[in-house]
Motif scaffolding. Structure first.
Motif, PDB file in Angstrom:
ATOM      1  N   GLY A   1       0.805  -1.214   0.000  1.00  0.00           N
ATOM      2  CA  GLY A   1       0.000   0.000   0.000  1.00  0.00           C
ATOM      3  C   GLY A   1       0.838   1.265   0.000  1.00  0.00           C
ATOM      4  N   VAL A   2       2.158   1.133   0.160  1.00  0.00           N
ATOM      5  CA  VAL A   2       3.054   2.291   0.170  1.00  0.00           C
ATOM      6  C   VAL A   2       3.774   2.418  -1.167  1.00  0.00           C
ATOM      7  CG1 VAL A   2       5.029   3.369   1.327  1.00  0.00           C
ATOM      8  CG2 VAL A   2       3.358   2.060   2.656  1.00  0.00           C
ATOM      9  N   VAL A   3       4.215   1.267  -1.715  1.00  0.00           N
ATOM     10  CA  VAL A   3       4.880   1.251  -3.018  1.00  0.00           C
ATOM     11  C   VAL A   3       4.027   0.442  -3.992  1.00  0.00           C
ATOM     12  CG1 VAL A   3       7.165   1.463  -1.978  1.00  0.00           C
ATOM     13  CG2 VAL A   3       6.225  -0.808  -2.426  1.00  0.00           C
ATOM     14  N   ARG A   4       4.444   0.398  -5.243  1.00  0.00           N
ATOM     15  CA  ARG A   4       3.685  -0.323  -6.255  1.00  0.00           C
ATOM     16  C   ARG A   4       3.685  -1.822  -5.964  1.00  0.00           C
ATOM     17  NH1 ARG A   4       5.284   2.540 -12.042  1.00  0.00           N
ATOM     18  NH2 ARG A   4       4.503   4.638 -11.523  1.00  0.00           N
ATOM     19  N   PRO A   5       2.601  -2.506  -6.331  1.00  0.00           N
ATOM     20  CA  PRO A   5       2.519  -3.949  -6.074  1.00  0.00           C
ATOM     21  C   PRO A   5       3.671  -4.739  -6.684  1.00  0.00           C
ATOM     22  CG  PRO A   5       0.363  -3.086  -6.682  1.00  0.00           C
ATOM     23  CD  PRO A   5       1.343  -1.961  -6.890  1.00  0.00           C
ATOM     24  N   GLY A   6       4.185  -4.308  -7.838  1.00  0.00           N
ATOM     25  CA  GLY A   6       5.301  -5.015  -8.465  1.00  0.00           C
ATOM     26  C   GLY A   6       6.541  -5.019  -7.590  1.00  0.00           C
ATOM     27  N   VAL A   7       6.767  -3.933  -6.866  1.00  0.00           N
ATOM     28  CA  VAL A   7       7.917  -3.854  -5.963  1.00  0.00           C
ATOM     29  C   VAL A   7       7.741  -4.830  -4.810  1.00  0.00           C
ATOM     30  CG1 VAL A   7       9.232  -2.345  -4.413  1.00  0.00           C
ATOM     31  CG2 VAL A   7       8.349  -1.456  -6.579  1.00  0.00           C
ATOM     32  N   VAL A   8       6.527  -4.914  -4.283  1.00  0.00           N
ATOM     33  CA  VAL A   8       6.235  -5.839  -3.188  1.00  0.00           C
ATOM     34  C   VAL A   8       6.466  -7.279  -3.635  1.00  0.00           C
ATOM     35  CG1 VAL A   8       4.429  -6.709  -1.656  1.00  0.00           C
ATOM     36  CG2 VAL A   8       4.602  -4.250  -2.116  1.00  0.00           C
ATOM     37  N   VAL A   9       6.008  -7.625  -4.840  1.00  0.00           N
ATOM     38  CA  VAL A   9       6.191  -8.977  -5.369  1.00  0.00           C
ATOM     39  C   VAL A   9       7.670  -9.281  -5.558  1.00  0.00           C
ATOM     40  CG1 VAL A   9       5.787 -10.452  -7.374  1.00  0.00           C
ATOM     41  CG2 VAL A   9       3.931  -9.053  -6.465  1.00  0.00           C
ATOM     42  N   ALA A  10       8.434  -8.317  -6.080  1.00  0.00           N
ATOM     43  CA  ALA A  10       9.868  -8.524  -6.293  1.00  0.00           C
ATOM     44  C   ALA A  10      10.597  -8.752  -4.971  1.00  0.00           C
ATOM     45  CB  ALA A  10      10.468  -7.322  -7.025  1.00  0.00           C
ATOM     46  N   LEU A  11      10.238  -7.988  -3.964  1.00  0.00           N
ATOM     47  CA  LEU A  11      10.870  -8.152  -2.659  1.00  0.00           C
ATOM     48  C   LEU A  11      10.568  -9.515  -2.060  1.00  0.00           C
ATOM     49  CD1 LEU A  11      10.197  -4.654  -1.038  1.00  0.00           C
ATOM     50  CD2 LEU A  11      12.411  -5.547  -1.770  1.00  0.00           C
TER      51      LEU A  11
END
Length: 241
Positions: free
Chosen positions: A160-170
């Motif tokens: 909810g803070v960064v883009r969903p793609g960044v969350v998935v990559a992490l």
């Protein structure tokens, strides 16, 4: 006060049981000196024969993503600090502390119990099995476990803070990079990393279920306004049964 569990995906406890069974199976196969050891040796020998200097440098850089004290701990602590300041709540620090505690009480004891020598020890003519007399701290891979757990915590904080793609990559890409690099550098046997993935996912699910916004923090923090919610304001909370 009754605390309700937060949701995890996939829901339910069956996936946790599958991870425990998978780790137990790999451990048993290694301890029983099955052909799985030959696969470990083949991967180690292939990696050693196909690691030119430029590739070695790239692997070492990628492997830094899994360094606990040098990268993971400061990275998650810094993220927790800025999120805490921006939302005026100390709750982003709670899963960070939880990750430190849960990895400390699991990874070290598992390594001491299994007592496996690392593949970088080329005095060995075969991949060492488990439960030896001499000292070894290779199984499961702490790099991989820490990567799954700490980047999972970071992904949860940043939902909810960064883009969903960044969350998935992490959450998914970085652990795979560390698994590949730590194996190709012969820091760990392939099965060390596979076991590390399973242990890491299990610990990640344990942390993911904790209702961080509902944990009592004391009247002083509550009165000062630093005990407000953070996680349940990012995504709706449901009960996982």
């Amino acid at each position: 006060m009754r605390l309700e569990l937060r949701p995890v995906r996939p829901a339910g406890w069956w996936f946790d049981a599958l991870l425990v069974a998978g780790f137990a199976l790999v451990t048993f196969l290694l301890a029983a000196k099955t052909p799985l050891l030959s696969a470990d040796l083949a991967v180690r020998d292939f990696a050693d024969a196909h690691r030119p200097h430029w590739f070695y440098i790239a692997l070492r850089i990628g492997n830094l993503l899994g360094q606990g004290g040098a990268v993971l701990t400061p990275l998650v602590a810094i993220a927790a600090f800025f999120l805490s300041r921006s939302r005026h709540t100390i709750r982003p620090f709670l899963p960070f502390i939880g990750a430190e505690l849960i990895t400390y009480v699991t990874i070290g004891p598992l390594k001491l119990w299994t007592d496996r020598t690392a593949p970088s020890n080329h005095v060995l003519s075969h991949p060492e099995w488990l439960f030896r007399i001499d000292s070894g701290l290779s199984y499961p891979s702490g790099h991989v476990v820490n990567t799954v757990v700490f980047y999972g915590v970071l992904a949860t904080m940043l939902t909810g803070v960064v883009r969903p793609g960044v969350v998935v990559a992490l959450r998914y890409t970085v652990p795979l990079v560390v698994l590949f690099t730590t194996t190709f550098l012969s820091f760990h046997w392939l099965t060390d990393g596979i076991a590390g993935i399973m242990v890491g996912l299990l610990l990640d699910r344990v942390l993911g279920r904790v209702p961080w916004d509902a944990i009592p923090l004391g009247s002083r923090l509550t009165r000062s306004g630093w005990a407000g919610p953070f996680y349940d304001t990012q995504e709706p909370a449901r009960i996982t049964r």
